[in-house]
Design a protein around this motif. Structure first.
Motif, PDB file in Angstrom:
ATOM      1  N   ALA A   1       0.831  -1.204   0.000  1.00 26.35           N
ATOM      2  CA  ALA A   1       0.000   0.000   0.000  1.00 26.35           C
ATOM      3  C   ALA A   1       0.869   1.258   0.000  1.00 26.35           C
ATOM      4  O   ALA A   1       0.562   2.242  -0.691  1.00 26.35           O
ATOM      5  CB  ALA A   1      -0.935  -0.004   1.208  1.00 26.35           C
ATOM      6  N   ARG A   2       1.952   1.239   0.773  1.00 28.95           N
ATOM      7  CA  ARG A   2       2.864   2.388   0.800  1.00 28.95           C
ATOM      8  C   ARG A   2       3.499   2.628  -0.570  1.00 28.95           C
ATOM      9  O   ARG A   2       3.629   3.754  -1.027  1.00 28.95           O
ATOM     10  CB  ARG A   2       3.984   2.163   1.824  1.00 28.95           C
ATOM     11  N   ARG A   3       3.907   1.525  -1.227  1.00 28.94           N
ATOM     12  CA  ARG A   3       4.532   1.643  -2.549  1.00 28.94           C
ATOM     13  C   ARG A   3       3.536   2.222  -3.548  1.00 28.94           C
ATOM     14  O   ARG A   3       3.863   3.135  -4.322  1.00 28.94           O
ATOM     15  CB  ARG A   3       5.016   0.275  -3.015  1.00 28.94           C
ATOM     16  N   LYS A   4       2.298   1.721  -3.526  1.00 25.90           N
ATOM     17  CA  LYS A   4       1.287   2.222  -4.463  1.00 25.90           C
ATOM     18  C   LYS A   4       0.965   3.691  -4.186  1.00 25.90           C
ATOM     19  O   LYS A   4       0.797   4.484  -5.113  1.00 25.90           O
ATOM     20  CB  LYS A   4       0.020   1.369  -4.385  1.00 25.90           C
ATOM     21  N   ALA A   5       0.893   4.068  -2.928  1.00 26.89           N
ATOM     22  CA  ALA A   5       0.617   5.461  -2.579  1.00 26.89           C
ATOM     23  C   ALA A   5       1.754   6.364  -3.049  1.00 26.89           C
ATOM     24  O   ALA A   5       1.519   7.468  -3.562  1.00 26.89           O
ATOM     25  CB  ALA A   5       0.421   5.597  -1.076  1.00 26.89           C
ATOM     26  N   ALA A   6       2.983   5.905  -2.900  1.00 25.67           N
ATOM     27  CA  ALA A   6       4.129   6.692  -3.344  1.00 25.67           C
ATOM     28  C   ALA A   6       4.117   6.851  -4.867  1.00 25.67           C
ATOM     29  O   ALA A   6       4.424   7.937  -5.391  1.00 25.67           O
ATOM     30  CB  ALA A   6       5.431   6.032  -2.887  1.00 25.67           C
ATOM     31  N   GLU A   7       3.736   5.792  -5.585  1.00 27.78           N
ATOM     32  CA  GLU A   7       3.661   5.878  -7.050  1.00 27.78           C
ATOM     33  C   GLU A   7       2.559   6.843  -7.485  1.00 27.78           C
ATOM     34  O   GLU A   7       2.739   7.625  -8.422  1.00 27.78           O
ATOM     35  CB  GLU A   7       3.421   4.491  -7.645  1.00 27.78           C
ATOM     36  N   ARG A   8       1.404   6.797  -6.794  1.00 29.13           N
ATOM     37  CA  ARG A   8       0.318   7.740  -7.118  1.00 29.13           C
ATOM     38  C   ARG A   8       0.750   9.181  -6.884  1.00 29.13           C
ATOM     39  O   ARG A   8       0.487  10.060  -7.697  1.00 29.13           O
ATOM     40  CB  ARG A   8      -0.920   7.432  -6.267  1.00 29.13           C
TER      41      ARG A   8
END
Length: 66
Positions: free
Chosen positions: A9-16
């Protein structure tokens, strides 16, 4: 005690966030505000109207303007 973090979730949030930041940069670099678009459209319409106002009508076969 440490907080449990979902790394996916952290990785996806950072990509967004990165995509959003990049989009904002591109919009600032290449985009135009609504006021700028409206001004350009108004200037184009005025130029077209001014050109049409100076247009000469060609006479038809009977000598009257068409």
């Amino acid at each position: 005690m440490a907080e449990i973090v979902n790394l996916r979730a952290r990785r996806k949030a950072a990509e967004r966030d990165a995509r959003r930041r990049k989009g904002d940069e591109n919009a600032a670099k290449h985009g135009r505000t609504k006021a700028e678009r409206d001004l350009e459209q108004a200037r184009a319409e005025k130029a077209r109207a001014d050109l049409d106002a100076h247009r000469r009508e060609t006479p038809g076969p009977d000598g009257e303007p068409e």
